[in-house]
Design a protein around this motif. Structure first.
Motif, mmCIF file in Angstrom:
data_model
loop_
_atom_site.group_PDB
_atom_site.id
_atom_site.type_symbol
_atom_site.label_atom_id
_atom_site.label_comp_id
_atom_site.label_asym_id
_atom_site.label_seq_id
_atom_site.Cartn_x
_atom_site.Cartn_y
_atom_site.Cartn_z
ATOM 1 N N LYS A 128 -4.919 1.980 -3.748
ATOM 2 C CA LYS A 128 -4.323 2.690 -2.615
ATOM 3 C C LYS A 128 -5.001 2.284 -1.310
ATOM 4 O O LYS A 128 -4.333 2.019 -0.307
ATOM 5 C CB LYS A 128 -4.439 4.194 -2.832
ATOM 6 N N GLU A 129 -6.325 2.236 -1.311
ATOM 7 C CA GLU A 129 -7.065 1.836 -0.102
ATOM 8 C C GLU A 129 -6.725 0.400 0.297
ATOM 9 O O GLU A 129 -6.564 0.095 1.485
ATOM 10 C CB GLU A 129 -8.572 1.967 -0.331
ATOM 11 N N THR A 130 -6.620 -0.472 -0.678
ATOM 12 C CA THR A 130 -6.283 -1.869 -0.392
ATOM 13 C C THR A 130 -4.887 -1.984 0.208
ATOM 14 O O THR A 130 -4.676 -2.715 1.181
ATOM 15 C CB THR A 130 -6.379 -2.707 -1.679
ATOM 16 N N THR A 131 -3.941 -1.239 -0.364
ATOM 17 C CA THR A 131 -2.570 -1.266 0.157
ATOM 18 C C THR A 131 -2.517 -0.726 1.579
ATOM 19 O O THR A 131 -1.859 -1.303 2.449
ATOM 20 C CB THR A 131 -1.638 -0.440 -0.752
#
Length: 114
Positions: A76-79
């Motif tokens: 989620k953080e990467t996206t």
């Protein structure tokens, strides 16, 4: 002096392994790759006996240990971060396009072509 001789020997063994790849051009690819790997293994074995080699291997071990300590971002953080980067790039592209059009208009007015 012996340290330098060992380092040169390790370099020569590595070069011999690479040269073996080309010398054995008529042989099977597996044999050629094994020649390179043997040269690398022999070079590493000689390098292991030098002070510089010991320091390099210790640095490698410490680097692997530090890599294991890294906390990787979640999916989620990467996206979210990727989306923010794309939006910022789009905003900057639009801003630079506006500046470019402004400069084009200003140059055309200064040259009397507008």
């Amino acid at each position: 002096m012996t340290e330098k001789i060992k380092l040169v020997l390790a370099l020569l063994l590595l070069a011999a392994g690479l040269a073996g790849f080309y010398v054995l051009a008529e042989q099977a690819l597996v044999l050629r790759i094994l020649a390179v790997m043997a040269g690398i293994a022999a070079a590493l074995a000689v390098l292991w006996t030098t002070v510089l080699g010991q320091q390099a291997f210790a640095f490698s071990r410490e680097s692997v240990a530090e890599t294991r300590k890294v906390v990787w971002p979640s999916r989620k953080e990467t996206t979210q971060t990727t989306l923010i980067v794309f939006v910022l790039v789009l905003v900057m592209a639009i801003f630079l396009w506006i500046v470019d059009v402004g400069f084009l208009w200003a140059v055309q007015k200064l040259m009397g072509r507008g």
